[in-house]
Design a protein around this motif. Sequence first.
Motif, PDB file in Angstrom:
ATOM      1  N   LYS A  63     -20.804   1.151  29.003  1.00 50.78           N
ATOM      2  CA  LYS A  63     -21.225   0.184  28.136  1.00 50.78           C
ATOM      3  C   LYS A  63     -19.622  -0.034  27.215  1.00 50.78           C
ATOM      4  O   LYS A  63     -18.959   1.042  26.843  1.00 50.78           O
ATOM      5  CB  LYS A  63     -22.021   0.351  27.148  1.00 50.78           C
ATOM      6  CG  LYS A  63     -23.456   0.666  27.731  1.00 50.78           C
ATOM      7  CD  LYS A  63     -23.926  -0.971  27.854  1.00 50.78           C
ATOM      8  CE  LYS A  63     -25.544  -0.362  28.211  1.00 50.78           C
ATOM      9  NZ  LYS A  63     -26.283  -1.721  28.419  1.00 50.78           N
ATOM     10  N   MET A  64     -19.288  -1.160  26.829  1.00 48.14           N
ATOM     11  CA  MET A  64     -18.298  -1.346  25.733  1.00 48.14           C
ATOM     12  C   MET A  64     -18.495  -0.748  24.663  1.00 48.14           C
ATOM     13  O   MET A  64     -19.723  -0.618  24.089  1.00 48.14           O
ATOM     14  CB  MET A  64     -18.185  -2.975  25.191  1.00 48.14           C
ATOM     15  CG  MET A  64     -17.302  -2.979  23.978  1.00 48.14           C
ATOM     16  SD  MET A  64     -15.686  -3.321  24.451  1.00 48.14           S
ATOM     17  CE  MET A  64     -15.450  -5.164  25.067  1.00 48.14           C
ATOM     18  N   CYS A  65     -17.511   0.245  23.984  1.00 50.55           N
ATOM     19  CA  CYS A  65     -17.758   1.095  22.971  1.00 50.55           C
ATOM     20  C   CYS A  65     -17.213   0.254  21.657  1.00 50.55           C
ATOM     21  O   CYS A  65     -16.140   0.233  21.456  1.00 50.55           O
ATOM     22  CB  CYS A  65     -16.889   2.151  23.000  1.00 50.55           C
ATOM     23  SG  CYS A  65     -17.035   3.392  21.832  1.00 50.55           S
ATOM     24  N   LYS A  66     -18.457  -0.078  20.642  1.00 51.93           N
ATOM     25  CA  LYS A  66     -17.962  -0.879  19.528  1.00 51.93           C
ATOM     26  C   LYS A  66     -18.100  -0.028  18.401  1.00 51.93           C
ATOM     27  O   LYS A  66     -19.525   0.478  18.294  1.00 51.93           O
ATOM     28  CB  LYS A  66     -18.558  -2.153  19.419  1.00 51.93           C
ATOM     29  CG  LYS A  66     -18.467  -3.015  20.413  1.00 51.93           C
ATOM     30  CD  LYS A  66     -19.183  -4.294  20.337  1.00 51.93           C
ATOM     31  CE  LYS A  66     -18.954  -5.391  21.386  1.00 51.93           C
ATOM     32  NZ  LYS A  66     -19.700  -6.645  21.251  1.00 51.93           N
ATOM     33  N   GLU A  80     -12.806  -1.367  19.231  1.00 50.72           N
ATOM     34  CA  GLU A  80     -13.642  -1.335  20.463  1.00 50.72           C
ATOM     35  C   GLU A  80     -12.787  -0.812  21.714  1.00 50.72           C
ATOM     36  O   GLU A  80     -11.619  -0.869  21.722  1.00 50.72           O
ATOM     37  CB  GLU A  80     -13.660  -2.929  21.142  1.00 50.72           C
ATOM     38  CG  GLU A  80     -14.723  -3.605  19.797  1.00 50.72           C
ATOM     39  CD  GLU A  80     -14.714  -5.150  20.346  1.00 50.72           C
ATOM     40  OE1 GLU A  80     -14.055  -5.621  21.244  1.00 50.72           O
ATOM     41  OE2 GLU A  80     -15.389  -5.952  19.418  1.00 50.72           O
ATOM     42  N   ARG A  81     -13.633  -0.117  22.614  1.00 57.15           N
ATOM     43  CA  ARG A  81     -12.977   0.431  23.797  1.00 57.15           C
ATOM     44  C   ARG A  81     -13.811   0.186  24.926  1.00 57.15           C
ATOM     45  O   ARG A  81     -14.825  -0.058  24.834  1.00 57.15           O
ATOM     46  CB  ARG A  81     -12.967   1.896  23.589  1.00 57.15           C
ATOM     47  CG  ARG A  81     -12.153   2.529  22.432  1.00 57.15           C
ATOM     48  CD  ARG A  81     -10.747   2.437  22.917  1.00 57.15           C
ATOM     49  NE  ARG A  81      -9.870   3.132  21.971  1.00 57.15           N
ATOM     50  CZ  ARG A  81      -9.059   2.562  20.884  1.00 57.15           C
ATOM     51  NH1 ARG A  81      -9.472   1.410  20.479  1.00 57.15           N
ATOM     52  NH2 ARG A  81      -8.380   3.129  20.325  1.00 57.15           N
ATOM     53  N   LYS A  82     -13.089  -0.247  26.013  1.00 62.15           N
ATOM     54  CA  LYS A  82     -13.734  -0.680  27.296  1.00 62.15           C
ATOM     55  C   LYS A  82     -13.520   0.347  28.182  1.00 62.15           C
ATOM     56  O   LYS A  82     -12.587   1.172  28.176  1.00 62.15           O
ATOM     57  CB  LYS A  82     -13.083  -1.948  27.872  1.00 62.15           C
ATOM     58  CG  LYS A  82     -13.199  -3.232  26.827  1.00 62.15           C
ATOM     59  CD  LYS A  82     -12.271  -4.184  27.743  1.00 62.15           C
ATOM     60  CE  LYS A  82     -12.573  -5.556  26.779  1.00 62.15           C
ATOM     61  NZ  LYS A  82     -11.633  -6.648  27.320  1.00 62.15           N
ATOM     62  N   ASP A  84     -13.483   2.121  31.939  1.00 63.09           N
ATOM     63  CA  ASP A  84     -12.624   1.643  33.260  1.00 63.09           C
ATOM     64  C   ASP A  84     -13.619   1.248  34.260  1.00 63.09           C
ATOM     65  O   ASP A  84     -14.602   0.957  34.091  1.00 63.09           O
ATOM     66  CB  ASP A  84     -11.845   2.832  33.759  1.00 63.09           C
ATOM     67  CG  ASP A  84     -12.676   4.103  34.032  1.00 63.09           C
ATOM     68  OD1 ASP A  84     -13.568   3.940  34.274  1.00 63.09           O
ATOM     69  OD2 ASP A  84     -12.127   4.985  34.466  1.00 63.09           O
ATOM     70  N   ASN A  93      -8.538   7.493  25.778  1.00 63.71           N
ATOM     71  CA  ASN A  93      -8.898   6.370  25.264  1.00 63.71           C
ATOM     72  C   ASN A  93      -9.798   6.589  24.154  1.00 63.71           C
ATOM     73  O   ASN A  93     -10.279   5.792  23.269  1.00 63.71           O
ATOM     74  CB  ASN A  93      -9.749   5.485  26.327  1.00 63.71           C
ATOM     75  CG  ASN A  93     -10.076   4.058  25.919  1.00 63.71           C
ATOM     76  OD1 ASN A  93      -9.508   3.507  24.836  1.00 63.71           O
ATOM     77  ND2 ASN A  93     -10.751   3.383  26.740  1.00 63.71           N
TER      78      ASN A  93
END
Length: 110
Positions: A63-66, A80-82, A84, A93
């Motif tokens: 999941k996208m990390c918000k 926000e971190r996406k 891989d 990251n």
Amino acid sequence: MKAKLNLIVLLLLLCSCTNNTFSGYVYDYDSEQPIINVQIDSNGNKTETDSTGYFILKVRPNKMCKIVLRKEGYSSKKVERKPDSLGLFSKTNLKDVKIYLFEKNSDFSE
């Protein structure tokens, strides 16, 4: 024997996927001093920074990390971190990120 090996590999992958954490330090932009008691929230998981500005927070794989950071007197910040292509986060990251907050009266605040 091959089935056992496949099971072990599968278990290792599952363990590595569920142990994702986002960690870092929060600093004041102008003074470069750590900020304590910054409230950090990611999809309902909450924590605060300690006396060194450090925090660690569990995040969901795939999941996208918000992440939202809030502290009275400072502008709130979103990070926000996406993941891989495998749905994982690289250690660089998510590990020991430096985040700077601006005071509300700063020229740089939103």
